[in-house]
Scaffold this motif. Structure first.
Motif, mmCIF file in Angstrom:
data_model
loop_
_atom_site.group_PDB
_atom_site.id
_atom_site.type_symbol
_atom_site.label_atom_id
_atom_site.label_comp_id
_atom_site.label_asym_id
_atom_site.label_seq_id
_atom_site.Cartn_x
_atom_site.Cartn_y
_atom_site.Cartn_z
ATOM 1 N N ALA A 161 0.825 -1.211 0.000
ATOM 2 C CA ALA A 161 0.000 0.000 0.000
ATOM 3 C C ALA A 161 0.858 1.259 0.000
ATOM 4 N N ASP A 162 2.147 1.122 -0.272
ATOM 5 C CA ASP A 162 3.048 2.265 -0.293
ATOM 6 C C ASP A 162 2.750 3.139 -1.515
ATOM 7 N N PRO A 163 3.347 4.331 -1.617
ATOM 8 C CA PRO A 163 3.035 5.218 -2.743
ATOM 9 C C PRO A 163 3.311 4.623 -4.117
ATOM 10 N N VAL A 164 4.357 3.819 -4.263
ATOM 11 C CA VAL A 164 4.616 3.207 -5.569
ATOM 12 C C VAL A 164 3.488 2.246 -5.932
ATOM 13 N N ALA A 165 3.040 1.458 -4.961
ATOM 14 C CA ALA A 165 1.922 0.553 -5.218
ATOM 15 C C ALA A 165 0.666 1.338 -5.571
ATOM 16 N N GLN A 166 0.431 2.431 -4.871
ATOM 17 C CA GLN A 166 -0.722 3.264 -5.193
ATOM 18 C C GLN A 166 -0.609 3.822 -6.609
ATOM 19 N N ALA A 167 0.594 4.261 -6.977
ATOM 20 C CA ALA A 167 0.798 4.808 -8.319
ATOM 21 C C ALA A 167 0.518 3.752 -9.379
ATOM 22 N N ARG A 169 -1.417 1.092 -9.168
ATOM 23 C CA ARG A 169 -2.846 0.790 -9.230
ATOM 24 C C ARG A 169 -3.624 1.890 -9.944
ATOM 25 N N ARG A 170 -3.234 3.138 -9.724
ATOM 26 C CA ARG A 170 -3.956 4.225 -10.376
ATOM 27 C C ARG A 170 -3.648 4.282 -11.871
ATOM 28 N N ILE A 171 -2.425 4.006 -12.259
ATOM 29 C CA ILE A 171 -2.086 3.944 -13.687
ATOM 30 C C ILE A 171 -2.863 2.817 -14.357
ATOM 31 N N GLU A 172 -2.910 1.674 -13.707
ATOM 32 C CA GLU A 172 -3.621 0.516 -14.254
ATOM 33 C C GLU A 172 -5.117 0.791 -14.331
ATOM 34 N N ALA A 173 -5.696 1.348 -13.260
ATOM 35 C CA ALA A 173 -7.135 1.588 -13.230
ATOM 36 C C ALA A 173 -7.566 2.621 -14.255
ATOM 37 N N SER A 174 -6.679 3.572 -14.561
ATOM 38 C CA SER A 174 -7.016 4.615 -15.534
ATOM 39 C C SER A 174 -6.727 4.200 -16.961
ATOM 40 N N ALA A 175 -6.240 2.962 -17.163
ATOM 41 C CA ALA A 175 -5.820 2.496 -18.494
ATOM 42 C C ALA A 175 -4.790 3.440 -19.098
#
Length: 273
Positions: A161-167, A169-175
């Motif tokens: 759940a660190d910032p890299v993991a968040q980044a 997930r957000r890149i993936e979710a936004s396609a």
């Protein structure tokens, strides 16, 4: 020609770590060379049929994999080449960079080679797992075995759940449509800090990860020339314009979208080399 594709729904404990898991069995009347598309994930493949060949990232350097052998390949923004003699059977796992990090116990940026053998990727039990899978009959049984192995190796702790993991997930979710500068600000980092730390963990820059996610969407829309044309598709998928889409496709495949479409196999199962 026959092809059987059996995808497995991702187990809840593997979400965010595994993007795809499937068994395949393909029979053709003649040998075939494919141009395999770049992906943002690491590929873990177990060959369960006759020998196959893979050239990646150097298209001139082909590596052969016998039955029960396989590899883990890092994400790379270039096409691979694959060869089958007429039949192939196997199981494949698409690992997010964070999933590959957990599996390897090291960040992808620290992996010394584009390809790792099964023992290099999975330890001493890697070759044995390949042999057990090759001896297993039936797609469901193979997937059960591999899923259990992944759960043992990857599960047991909370997803990162660190910032890299968040980044990621957000890149993936936004396609791939998210602005990297805005993403960095949301995480409380400078853009350069995000780039440095993201690349250290995943082997990719955030921009490259986003480009590969958008490119995935392009490939998914290539069964035929889009009704709205390439310009319409570019707008739909978050590209600045048609030239932007064409440039990305050429960078990732060496071909224009039209030329890539003409190489698509008649049965839709990839692109002929």
């Amino acid at each position: 020609m026959s092809f059987a594709f059996h995808p497995r729904t991702i187990h809840p404990a593997l979400r965010g770590l595994v993007r795809g898991l499937w068994h395949y069995d393909e029979q053709r009347d003649a040998p075939l060379r494919r141009r395999e598309m770049p992906v943002a994930e690491a590929v873990l493949l177990f060959n369960l049929g006759p020998p196959i060949g893979v050239a990646w990232p150097d298209p001139a350097a082909e590596t052969g994999f016998a039955s029960a052998a396989g590899f883990l390949a890092r994400p790379h923004p270039a096409p691979a080449r694959s060869f089958m003699s007429g039949r192939q059977r196997g199981v494949q796992v698409m690992l997010t960079p964070l999933g590959a990090e957990r599996l390897l116990r090291t960040p992808l940026s620290a992996v010394p080679a584009a390809f790792l053998s099964l023992p290099e990727a999975l330890g001493r039990g890697g070759a044995g797992l390949g042999e057990r899978l090759a001896e297993t009959r039936g797609a469901a049984a193979c997937l059960d075995l591999l899923e259990a192995e992944l759960l043992q190796r990857l599960a047991g702790t909370a997803p990162p759940a660190d910032p890299v993991a968040q980044a990621w997930r957000r890149i993936e979710a936004s396609a791939g449509r998210i602005a990297i500068g805005a993403l960095a600000r949301d995480l409380g980092w400078s853009r350069q800090t995000l780039v440095t730390r993201f690349r250290a963990r995943t082997g990719l820059t955030p921009k490259m990860a986003a480009r590969l996610q958008r490119f995935r969407a392009v490939i998914a829309h290539l069964p035929e020339v889009p009704e709205q044309g390439w310009a319409g598709l570019a707008a739909e998928l978050g590209y600045a314009d048609q030239s932007h889409l064409i440039r990305d496709v050429r960078d990732f495949t060496g071909l224009t979208p039209g030329a890539l479409l003409r190489r698509r196999l008649p049965d839709g199962l990839g692109f002929v080399e």
